[in-house]
Design a protein around this motif. Structure first.
Motif, PDB file in Angstrom:
ATOM      1  N   MET A 236      12.306 -34.278 -23.934  1.00  0.00           N
ATOM      2  CA  MET A 236      13.104 -33.263 -23.388  1.00  0.00           C
ATOM      3  C   MET A 236      12.480 -33.199 -21.814  1.00  0.00           C
ATOM      4  O   MET A 236      11.129 -33.127 -21.760  1.00  0.00           O
ATOM      5  CB  MET A 236      12.805 -32.024 -24.092  1.00  0.00           C
ATOM      6  N   SER A 237      13.393 -32.939 -20.810  1.00  0.00           N
ATOM      7  CA  SER A 237      12.854 -33.187 -19.639  1.00  0.00           C
ATOM      8  C   SER A 237      12.726 -31.493 -19.189  1.00  0.00           C
ATOM      9  O   SER A 237      13.492 -30.619 -19.626  1.00  0.00           O
ATOM     10  CB  SER A 237      13.801 -33.637 -18.814  1.00  0.00           C
ATOM     11  N   ILE A 238      11.620 -31.354 -18.446  1.00  0.00           N
ATOM     12  CA  ILE A 238      11.627 -29.693 -18.414  1.00  0.00           C
ATOM     13  C   ILE A 238      11.120 -29.739 -16.629  1.00  0.00           C
ATOM     14  O   ILE A 238      10.536 -30.506 -16.055  1.00  0.00           O
ATOM     15  CB  ILE A 238      10.312 -28.991 -19.159  1.00  0.00           C
ATOM     16  N   LEU A 239      11.678 -28.657 -16.123  1.00  0.00           N
ATOM     17  CA  LEU A 239      11.408 -28.408 -14.718  1.00  0.00           C
ATOM     18  C   LEU A 239      10.146 -27.457 -14.434  1.00  0.00           C
ATOM     19  O   LEU A 239       9.955 -26.331 -14.955  1.00  0.00           O
ATOM     20  CB  LEU A 239      12.455 -27.501 -13.912  1.00  0.00           C
TER      21      LEU A 239
ATOM     22  N   ALA B 165       8.438 -27.094 -25.277  1.00  0.00           N
ATOM     23  CA  ALA B 165       8.623 -27.995 -24.425  1.00  0.00           C
ATOM     24  C   ALA B 165       7.428 -28.668 -23.426  1.00  0.00           C
ATOM     25  O   ALA B 165       7.271 -29.721 -23.370  1.00  0.00           O
ATOM     26  CB  ALA B 165       9.976 -28.047 -23.469  1.00  0.00           C
TER      27      ALA B 165
ATOM     28  N   ARG C 129       5.010 -31.984 -23.364  1.00  0.00           N
ATOM     29  CA  ARG C 129       4.712 -32.763 -22.243  1.00  0.00           C
ATOM     30  C   ARG C 129       3.137 -32.793 -22.266  1.00  0.00           C
ATOM     31  O   ARG C 129       2.585 -33.763 -21.814  1.00  0.00           O
ATOM     32  CB  ARG C 129       5.175 -31.944 -21.089  1.00  0.00           C
TER      33      ARG C 129
ATOM     34  N   SER D 112       0.482 -36.207 -21.992  1.00  0.00           N
ATOM     35  CA  SER D 112      -0.384 -36.374 -20.815  1.00  0.00           C
ATOM     36  C   SER D 112      -1.721 -36.155 -20.958  1.00  0.00           C
ATOM     37  O   SER D 112      -2.634 -36.692 -20.114  1.00  0.00           O
ATOM     38  CB  SER D 112       0.284 -35.669 -19.711  1.00  0.00           C
TER      39      SER D 112
END
Length: 188
Positions: free
Chosen positions: A1-4, A123, A127, A131
């Motif tokens: 899922m991409s998060i801002l 989310a 991430r 990382s």
């Protein structure tokens, strides 16, 4: 899922000690115990230490799920006494016990964590796990800072210095993160 993630570094970030990303093994969940993100930002900007820095988490998640990064992961933020060098702090906007943090009559935390905020936290944890190679555990601020302080209304009574994220925090939602939960050593 991409998060801002909104990068909004605190003015003193260059003064915070650097560390390798492999140093982080633990995520610490906090609640701001303040009314809103703007007030939390103002608290974070306060210079409290001789080196020109203050107290702040790395990430802040507002009630609507907006994520802000105040301190990059490779800097040591002051967010939990005795554990900063190997931890990453995530602050959730929540009133907690505000404004009567140490009043013995106001120790119940009643504000629930909105689903959007917890979804954003999950989310972000995903991430971070991807990382940060050694990230393995998660704890609440209350699990690491177990000190008791004199109650502001009656110094003969003692109350927890920190209770965040508190009894309404949905720890079960974080099980999918794969991080091992560290639990308090004193009853809350």
């Amino acid at each position: 899922m991409s998060i801002l993630i909104h990068d909004e570094p605190l003015p003193y970030v260059p003064r915070l000690a650097e560390r390798p990303l492999t140093a982080m093994t633990l995520v610490v969940i906090h609640c701001t115990e303040l009314p809103d993100l703007a007030t939390a930002r103002a608290y974070g900007e306060r210079v409290l230490h001789e080196d020109g820095t203050g107290n702040s988490g790395h990430y802040y998640i507002d009630r609507d799920g907006t994520i802000s990064r105040y301190v990059p992961e490779n800097r040591i933020a002051h967010h939990v006494r005795g554990h900063n060098a190997h931890t990453l702090g995530i602050e959730l906007v929540n009133r907690g016990r505000w404004p009567h943090w140490w009043d013995s009559r106001h120790q119940t935390m009643t504000e629930p964590y909105p689903p959007a905020q917890i979804d954003a936290l999950c989310a972000l944890l995903g991430r971070l796990r991807a990382s940060l190679p050694r990230l393995a555990a998660i704890a609440g601020h209350e699990d690491l800072d177990t000190a008791l302080v004199p109650a502001s209304d009656d110094p003969s009574l003692r109350v927890p210095r920190k209770r965040d994220p508190g009894p309404l925090f949905p720890w079960a939602r974080l099980q999918a993160s794969g991080l091992e939960r560290i639990v308090a050593t004193r009853p809350l």
